[in-house]
Design a protein around this motif. Structure first.
Motif, mmCIF file in Angstrom:
data_model
loop_
_atom_site.group_PDB
_atom_site.id
_atom_site.type_symbol
_atom_site.label_atom_id
_atom_site.label_comp_id
_atom_site.label_asym_id
_atom_site.label_seq_id
_atom_site.Cartn_x
_atom_site.Cartn_y
_atom_site.Cartn_z
ATOM 1 N N ASP A 251 0.835 -1.205 0.000
ATOM 2 C CA ASP A 251 0.000 0.000 0.000
ATOM 3 C C ASP A 251 0.870 1.256 0.000
ATOM 4 N N PHE A 252 1.935 1.240 0.802
ATOM 5 C CA PHE A 252 2.861 2.379 0.832
ATOM 6 C C PHE A 252 3.538 2.569 -0.523
ATOM 7 N N LEU A 253 4.046 1.492 -1.105
ATOM 8 C CA LEU A 253 4.758 1.601 -2.374
ATOM 9 C C LEU A 253 3.810 1.930 -3.529
ATOM 10 N N ASP A 254 2.571 1.496 -3.433
ATOM 11 C CA ASP A 254 1.579 1.904 -4.452
ATOM 12 C C ASP A 254 1.376 3.415 -4.406
ATOM 13 N N THR A 255 1.352 3.965 -3.199
ATOM 14 C CA THR A 255 1.226 5.416 -3.054
ATOM 15 C C THR A 255 2.427 6.130 -3.650
ATOM 16 N N THR B 236 6.529 4.050 -15.362
ATOM 17 C CA THR B 236 7.946 4.241 -15.664
ATOM 18 C C THR B 236 8.684 2.925 -15.889
ATOM 19 N N GLY B 237 7.944 1.835 -16.044
ATOM 20 C CA GLY B 237 8.540 0.581 -16.450
ATOM 21 C C GLY B 237 9.496 -0.029 -15.445
ATOM 22 N N SER B 238 10.522 -0.693 -15.998
ATOM 23 C CA SER B 238 11.426 -1.499 -15.172
ATOM 24 C C SER B 238 12.236 -0.652 -14.198
ATOM 25 N N LEU B 239 12.475 0.625 -14.531
ATOM 26 C CA LEU B 239 13.276 1.472 -13.653
ATOM 27 C C LEU B 239 12.645 1.573 -12.269
ATOM 28 N N TYR B 240 11.353 1.855 -12.223
ATOM 29 C CA TYR B 240 10.709 2.007 -10.933
ATOM 30 C C TYR B 240 10.285 0.674 -10.346
ATOM 31 N N ALA B 241 10.168 -0.356 -11.168
ATOM 32 C CA ALA B 241 9.941 -1.695 -10.617
ATOM 33 C C ALA B 241 11.144 -2.108 -9.782
ATOM 34 N N ALA B 242 12.337 -1.805 -10.284
ATOM 35 C CA ALA B 242 13.555 -2.116 -9.532
ATOM 36 C C ALA B 242 13.649 -1.253 -8.277
ATOM 37 N N ALA B 243 13.283 0.029 -8.392
ATOM 38 C CA ALA B 243 13.313 0.915 -7.234
ATOM 39 C C ALA B 243 12.336 0.437 -6.167
ATOM 40 N N ARG B 244 11.201 -0.031 -6.613
ATOM 41 C CA ARG B 244 10.192 -0.540 -5.672
ATOM 42 C C ARG B 244 10.735 -1.751 -4.916
ATOM 43 N N ARG B 245 11.373 -2.656 -5.654
ATOM 44 C CA ARG B 245 11.953 -3.831 -4.991
ATOM 45 C C ARG B 245 13.026 -3.423 -3.987
ATOM 46 N N SER B 246 13.793 -2.398 -4.338
ATOM 47 C CA SER B 246 14.889 -1.974 -3.459
ATOM 48 C C SER B 246 14.381 -1.275 -2.201
ATOM 49 N N MET B 247 13.103 -0.939 -2.155
ATOM 50 C CA MET B 247 12.517 -0.283 -0.987
ATOM 51 C C MET B 247 11.614 -1.225 -0.191
ATOM 52 N N THR B 248 11.636 -2.512 -0.509
ATOM 53 C CA THR B 248 10.746 -3.477 0.130
ATOM 54 C C THR B 248 11.449 -4.192 1.272
ATOM 55 N N GLN C 11 17.961 3.426 6.343
ATOM 56 C CA GLN C 11 18.744 2.833 7.418
ATOM 57 C C GLN C 11 17.977 1.668 8.041
ATOM 58 N N LEU C 12 16.689 1.858 8.305
ATOM 59 C CA LEU C 12 15.863 0.796 8.871
ATOM 60 C C LEU C 12 15.709 -0.356 7.892
ATOM 61 N N LEU C 13 15.532 -0.031 6.624
ATOM 62 C CA LEU C 13 15.394 -1.059 5.592
ATOM 63 C C LEU C 13 16.624 -1.961 5.541
ATOM 64 N N ALA C 14 17.798 -1.361 5.596
ATOM 65 C CA ALA C 14 19.047 -2.137 5.557
ATOM 66 C C ALA C 14 19.149 -3.051 6.779
ATOM 67 N N LEU C 15 18.723 -2.562 7.911
ATOM 68 C CA LEU C 15 18.783 -3.364 9.131
ATOM 69 C C LEU C 15 17.831 -4.557 9.036
ATOM 70 N N ILE C 16 16.622 -4.319 8.570
ATOM 71 C CA ILE C 16 15.637 -5.399 8.444
ATOM 72 C C ILE C 16 16.103 -6.449 7.444
#
Length: 312
Positions: free
Chosen positions: A137-141, A148-160, A281-286
């Motif tokens: 839900d957050f990433l959909d927002t 923007t195709g694969s560029l933001y698909a990769a960015a989305r994965r990197s923020m999960t 920072q939190l994402l990297a820790l998780i």
């Protein structure tokens, strides 16, 4: 003693270290049955009762219930079967206790309101599917509708975030904090603005990779200056600001922009939200990734330098 010797309950207590009351209780439950009784009705136990009671004491110390212990000593269940089942139950209990401790530790550091405490508990105890829905839900927002195709698909994965099956206390606390960030409407809007601004300057349908974004360029140009101790108001900062401004103007197709400082300043101010650094920072820790570089100090340096020069 030979195999024909029988022990009184008192003698059995001396040999096992258990109390008479405890042995009588186990005997009444059928876990250690007497081999015989005297004419007066006193119980007598065979020598193997010593070994059985030693096993009972060990299994009780490991937390097994009496019904399970009785089945083990009667050889209805093997020790390996019981150990595997009990270990699995303990894993669940340990996970629950770890979540509780993480929430209480976080609460001790923050002095939350009762409502915040309840939210922290709920976030810590979400199932994997519930965690996924919250992050989606957050990433959909953040990324929804940008096409923007694969560029933001990769960015989305990197923020999960991917909380492991057996997270540490630190990872659970990080998850609670990150989840709270994703629920913050102001943070959502801030990240969305950055994403929209970046997407607005991507070449539509172009097969060529996009140029590095403003934040990445600021990191590459400003980082060395900050490391060398150059202050944003010093003359030594002038060429850094000039290079940063020139890149911004060229990247956005406006090399003749009359106000490049103001244009760049708007973009960097939008990116200066310290919660962005906090999220990664939190994402990297998780996810057990290397801790990312904190960009807020470099962006703050750039914003200060641009403001000084815009005012001249």
């Amino acid at each position: 003693m030979d195999g024909g010797t029988l022990y009184s309950i008192g003698e059995l207590a001396q040999r096992t270290g258990l109390t008479v009351k405890t042995i009588r209780f186990y005997s009444d439950r059928g876990i250690v049955a007497p081999a015989d009784r005297t004419h007066a009705g006193y119980r007598r136990y065979a020598p193997d009762a010593v070994a059985r009671l030693a096993l009972v004491r060990t299994l009780r110390g490991l937390g097994l219930g009496l019904d399970v212990i009785r089945r083990v000593v009667d050889q209805e269940l093997t020790l390996s079967e019981v150990a595997a089942e009990h270990a699995a139950a303990l894993d669940v209990e340990i996970s629950i206790l770890r979540l509780r401790r993480a929430v209480l530790t976080a609460a001790a550091q923050r002095e939350p309101t009762p409502e915040e405490m309840e939210l922290m508990h709920q976030l810590a105890t979400l199932s994997e599917a519930e965690r996924r829905r919250l992050i989606d839900d957050f990433l959909d927002t953040v990324f929804g509708g940008l096409h923007t195709g694969s560029l933001y698909a990769a960015a989305r994965r990197s923020m999960t975030p991917e909380l492991p099956d057996n997270p540490t206390d630190q990872q659970v606390r990080a998850w609670v904090e990150l989840a709270e960030l994703t629920l913050d409407p102001d943070f959502r809007a801030s990240v969305r603005r950055l994403t929209e601004d970046h997407a607005a300057h991507l070449p539509v349908g172009s097969p060529t990779p996009p140029r590095p974004d403003t934040i990445a360029v600021a990191r590459d140009l400003v980082g060395p200056a900050v490391a060398c101790g150059i202050t944003p108001d010093s003359p030594q900062a002038d060429p850094v600001v000039a290079a940063l401004t020139a890149h911004c103007a060229q990247a956005h197709g406006c090399p003749d922009d009359a106000e490049p400082h103001c244009r760049l300043l708007d973009r960097l101010e939008a990116a200066s939200d310290p919660r962005r650094d906090q999220y990664f920072q939190l994402l990297a820790l998780i996810n057990d990734w290397p801790a990312p570089e904190r960009l807020a100090p470099l962006i703050d340096w750039s914003v200060t330098a641009l403001r000084i020069r815009a005012a001249r």
